[in-house]
Scaffold this active site. Structure first.
Site, PDB file in Angstrom:
ATOM      1  N   PRO A  90     -33.613  46.907  13.274  1.00 51.22           N
ATOM      2  CA  PRO A  90     -32.772  47.286  14.031  1.00 51.22           C
ATOM      3  C   PRO A  90     -33.197  47.244  15.562  1.00 51.22           C
ATOM      4  O   PRO A  90     -32.205  47.503  16.458  1.00 51.22           O
ATOM      5  CB  PRO A  90     -32.653  49.022  13.590  1.00 51.22           C
ATOM      6  CG  PRO A  90     -33.336  48.862  12.200  1.00 51.22           C
ATOM      7  CD  PRO A  90     -34.077  47.623  12.162  1.00 51.22           C
ATOM      8  N   GLU A 117     -39.434  51.622   5.562  1.00 48.03           N
ATOM      9  CA  GLU A 117     -39.304  51.847   7.081  1.00 48.03           C
ATOM     10  C   GLU A 117     -39.831  50.687   7.810  1.00 48.03           C
ATOM     11  O   GLU A 117     -39.982  50.792   9.067  1.00 48.03           O
ATOM     12  CB  GLU A 117     -40.469  52.964   7.142  1.00 48.03           C
ATOM     13  CG  GLU A 117     -40.104  54.440   6.625  1.00 48.03           C
ATOM     14  CD  GLU A 117     -38.959  54.933   7.052  1.00 48.03           C
ATOM     15  OE1 GLU A 117     -38.786  54.985   8.513  1.00 48.03           O
ATOM     16  OE2 GLU A 117     -38.168  55.403   6.295  1.00 48.03           O
ATOM     17  N   ARG A 155     -21.103  29.086  10.187  1.00 46.50           N
ATOM     18  CA  ARG A 155     -19.747  28.817  10.549  1.00 46.50           C
ATOM     19  C   ARG A 155     -19.794  28.272  12.084  1.00 46.50           C
ATOM     20  O   ARG A 155     -18.448  27.581  12.522  1.00 46.50           O
ATOM     21  CB  ARG A 155     -18.935  29.946  10.719  1.00 46.50           C
ATOM     22  CG  ARG A 155     -19.283  31.040  11.812  1.00 46.50           C
ATOM     23  CD  ARG A 155     -18.636  32.460  11.590  1.00 46.50           C
ATOM     24  NE  ARG A 155     -17.223  32.393  11.429  1.00 46.50           N
ATOM     25  CZ  ARG A 155     -16.273  31.993  12.297  1.00 46.50           C
ATOM     26  NH1 ARG A 155     -16.855  32.010  13.427  1.00 46.50           N
ATOM     27  NH2 ARG A 155     -15.159  32.066  11.851  1.00 46.50           N
ATOM     28  N   ASP A 170     -11.721  32.525  18.371  1.00 45.75           N
ATOM     29  CA  ASP A 170     -12.418  33.913  17.501  1.00 45.75           C
ATOM     30  C   ASP A 170     -12.812  34.785  18.692  1.00 45.75           C
ATOM     31  O   ASP A 170     -12.841  34.379  19.762  1.00 45.75           O
ATOM     32  CB  ASP A 170     -13.773  33.342  16.866  1.00 45.75           C
ATOM     33  CG  ASP A 170     -13.467  32.778  15.444  1.00 45.75           C
ATOM     34  OD1 ASP A 170     -12.477  32.956  15.024  1.00 45.75           O
ATOM     35  OD2 ASP A 170     -14.342  32.058  15.090  1.00 45.75           O
TER      36      ASP A 170
END
Length: 231
Positions: A90, A117, A155, A170
């Site tokens: 994160p 964690e 992609r 996109d």
């Protein structure tokens, strides 16, 4: 040679099907990308195959310990160095199309999926070359994040998408969100397709689509327009 992506995870079965379906599955089958899954538990020296332990200093949760991760990364990398060893977390740099495009030009990537964690800091200091986040939220583990990153990278590889032009239309290309799109029938439940899309005037269609992109981006992601000005 296809781009080789090695994923180190505690849950290889969680994403094994993901890499065998749809566009990504065809890319693997056609040799455009080579995705390999590795279970970090295979390198644990614990008789119960544990890979975690309590953090020094106390606190909630458990951390992935250095021994199995170091051994796993060193064994997987072997004599063929990776261009990047990426830890999905994160607090990494936010994933963007530009990052994915750059990674798609590499020869080999190793992705490390965290759990609990997180991982012992020494793993990050000694093994990881880049840390990437797929968004400002927390998942139960990094395996799903690794799958998202692989999809985003794959992609960008020529030949993976059926129509290369779809990349240019996109969202987030040129820092703009995508324009509205419609298909048959021309009227559905009283809702018509915008007349300009039926006009056959390609210049007007391009102009309308660009206007719609600007409008949506101003409403939903004005930060993207500011980013474009700063660049």
């Amino acid at each position: 040679m296809p781009l080789q992506i090695d994923i180190l995870t505690l849950f290889p079965k969680m994403v094994s099907g993901f890499f065998s379906e749809s566009i990504l599955g065809r890319a693997v089958e056609n040799g455009l990308v080579d995705v390999r899954l590795h279970d970090v538990r295979d390198w644990s020296t614990d008789k119960h195959r544990r890979v975690d332990d309590r953090p020094f200093g106390g606190g909630a949760g458990m951390l992935m310990a250095p021994q199995p991760v170091f051994d796993a990364v060193e064994a997987v990398v072997g004599d063929e160095p990776a261009d990047e060893v990426i830890y999905l977390c994160p607090d990494g740099e936010p994933l963007t199309n530009d990052i994915a495009r750059g990674l798609s030009r590499k020869k080999r990537l190793v992705l490390l999926s965290g759990h609990y964690e997180g991982i012992d800091q020494r793993i990050r200091d000694a093994l990881v070359t880049r840390e990437i986040s797929i968004g400002d939220y927390v998942l139960t583990n990094g395996t799903i994040a690794a799958a998202v990153l692989v999809d985003c990278i794959a992609r960008q590889i020529p030949g993976v998408l059926g129509e290369e032009n779809s990349l240019t239309s996109d969202s987030f290309n040129a820092n703009l969100l995508s324009f509205p799109q419609y298909t048959r029938p021309e009227v559905f439940r009283g809702m018509p397709v915008p007349p300009v899309l039926l006009s056959g005037n390609h210049a007007e269609i391009r102009r309308w689509r660009h206007e719609q992109q600007l409008k949506k981006t101003r409403e939903r992601r004005p930060d993207l327009l500011l980013k474009d000005i700063q660049q």
